[in-house]
Design a protein around this motif. Structure first.
Motif, PDB file in Angstrom:
ATOM      1  N   VAL A 139       0.839  -1.202   0.000  1.00 26.51           N
ATOM      2  CA  VAL A 139       0.000   0.000   0.000  1.00 26.51           C
ATOM      3  C   VAL A 139       0.871   1.249   0.000  1.00 26.51           C
ATOM      4  O   VAL A 139       2.016   1.226   0.451  1.00 26.51           O
ATOM      5  N   LEU A 140       0.297   2.333  -0.494  1.00 27.98           N
ATOM      6  CA  LEU A 140       1.040   3.582  -0.629  1.00 27.98           C
ATOM      7  C   LEU A 140       1.206   4.295   0.701  1.00 27.98           C
ATOM      8  O   LEU A 140       2.200   4.991   0.919  1.00 27.98           O
ATOM      9  N   HIS A 141       0.216   4.119   1.613  1.00 28.02           N
ATOM     10  CA  HIS A 141       0.252   4.824   2.897  1.00 28.02           C
ATOM     11  C   HIS A 141       0.072   3.820   4.043  1.00 28.02           C
ATOM     12  O   HIS A 141      -0.994   3.754   4.665  1.00 28.02           O
ATOM     13  N   PRO A 142       1.088   3.048   4.350  1.00 29.39           N
ATOM     14  CA  PRO A 142       0.937   1.980   5.355  1.00 29.39           C
ATOM     15  C   PRO A 142       0.591   2.471   6.746  1.00 29.39           C
ATOM     16  O   PRO A 142      -0.017   1.726   7.527  1.00 29.39           O
ATOM     17  N   LEU A 143       0.926   3.709   7.080  1.00 26.35           N
ATOM     18  CA  LEU A 143       0.613   4.196   8.422  1.00 26.35           C
ATOM     19  C   LEU A 143      -0.888   4.388   8.630  1.00 26.35           C
ATOM     20  O   LEU A 143      -1.349   4.434   9.771  1.00 26.35           O
ATOM     21  N   GLN A 144      -1.655   4.467   7.546  1.00 26.79           N
ATOM     22  CA  GLN A 144      -3.109   4.559   7.678  1.00 26.79           C
ATOM     23  C   GLN A 144      -3.710   3.266   8.233  1.00 26.79           C
ATOM     24  O   GLN A 144      -4.838   3.272   8.735  1.00 26.79           O
ATOM     25  N   TYR A 145      -2.960   2.178   8.155  1.00 24.92           N
ATOM     26  CA  TYR A 145      -3.507   0.870   8.493  1.00 24.92           C
ATOM     27  C   TYR A 145      -2.905   0.281   9.756  1.00 24.92           C
ATOM     28  O   TYR A 145      -3.224  -0.862  10.102  1.00 24.92           O
ATOM     29  N   VAL A 146      -2.055   1.025  10.438  1.00 25.67           N
ATOM     30  CA  VAL A 146      -1.301   0.427  11.537  1.00 25.67           C
ATOM     31  C   VAL A 146      -2.217  -0.103  12.647  1.00 25.67           C
ATOM     32  O   VAL A 146      -1.982  -1.181  13.210  1.00 25.67           O
ATOM     33  N   GLU A 147      -3.284   0.620  12.973  1.00 25.95           N
ATOM     34  CA  GLU A 147      -4.202   0.165  14.017  1.00 25.95           C
ATOM     35  C   GLU A 147      -4.914  -1.117  13.600  1.00 25.95           C
ATOM     36  O   GLU A 147      -5.065  -2.047  14.409  1.00 25.95           O
ATOM     37  N   GLN A 148      -5.378  -1.174  12.346  1.00 26.32           N
ATOM     38  CA  GLN A 148      -6.063  -2.371  11.864  1.00 26.32           C
ATOM     39  C   GLN A 148      -5.122  -3.565  11.812  1.00 26.32           C
ATOM     40  O   GLN A 148      -5.500  -4.688  12.153  1.00 26.32           O
TER      41      GLN A 148
END
Length: 217
Positions: A66-75
């Motif tokens: 993914v282009l923005h992995p920090l958007q998914y860190v909680e999930q």
């Protein structure tokens, strides 16, 4: 050497059956989450990953394309993966992303493609990541052809570093047989597993003296 079936090559409409099959015969389930930006494909999302994790009795590894992995860190943290590989070829500051994932106590490593081999910070990233997933095909190659230069790179990395090296991309059983006895830690296989599952089980049982292992990561 661990064999990790890539569930993206399975029959997604029968996902529960496919996970049970992997549970019975293999070491790990490998998931690819792709957003269509970091790579040219879109796969399933983290909600589906959570369901697969709930069905799996073997470790689950994730390749986060993914282009923005920090958007998914909680999930990602909530899913409780045993290993997470962060694709770095699309990131401007991969060290910071990897550090944040590790600060969340997520067992995070890196994915290396052919685009990463000349990155100045690659050595520092390898120092931060125990597990490394090497793409043995070229980035966004629509033909998904095995590249011997990337396979040789993975072998060199496995021999010369402390990193536990995984290979992923057009890995056939012939390639697996050649890798046996090498320092490669794990092979991710998609079509080689799910196009002929009976043959895959036969090949798996023939490895390591007819032993089908369920090693822990």
């Amino acid at each position: 050497m661990k064999i990790s079936p890539s569930i993206a090559s399975s029959d997604i409409l029968r996902i529960a059956d496919e996970v049970m099959f992997v549970n019975q015969y293999f070491d790990d389930i490998h998931l690819d989450v792709a957003d269509g930006a970091a790579v040219g494909e879109i796969s399933f999302g983290l909600k589906m990953c959570g369901r697969i994790c709930g069905l799996a009795s073997v470790p689950v590894s994730l390749h986060l394309e993914v282009l923005h992995p920090l958007q998914y860190v909680e999930q990602v943290k909530e899913c409780g993966f045993d290993m997470v590989f962060i694709q770095i070829d699309c990131l401007k500051n991969p060290k910071e992303v990897l550090r944040i994932y590790q600060d969340y106590q997520i067992p995070a490593g890196i994915n290396i493609s052919n685009l990463d081999l000349n990155r100045k910070e690659l050595g520092g990233l390898l120092d931060m990541a125990e597990h490394v997933l090497v793409n043995t095909t070229y980035h966004n190659d629509p033909r998904q052809i095995l590249r011997n230069d990337m396979l040789e790179y993975a072998l060199h990395l496995a021999d010369g570093t402390r990193n536990k090296v995984w290979v992923d991309g057009a890995i056939s059983w012939d390639v697996v047989k050649k890798l046996q006895g090498s320092a490669i830690y794990a092979a991710v296989m998609g079509r080689g597993i799910f196009l002929n599952k009976d043959k895959a089980v036969e090949n798996r049982k023939s490895m390591s003296g007819n032993c089908v292992g369920k090693q822990q990561i």
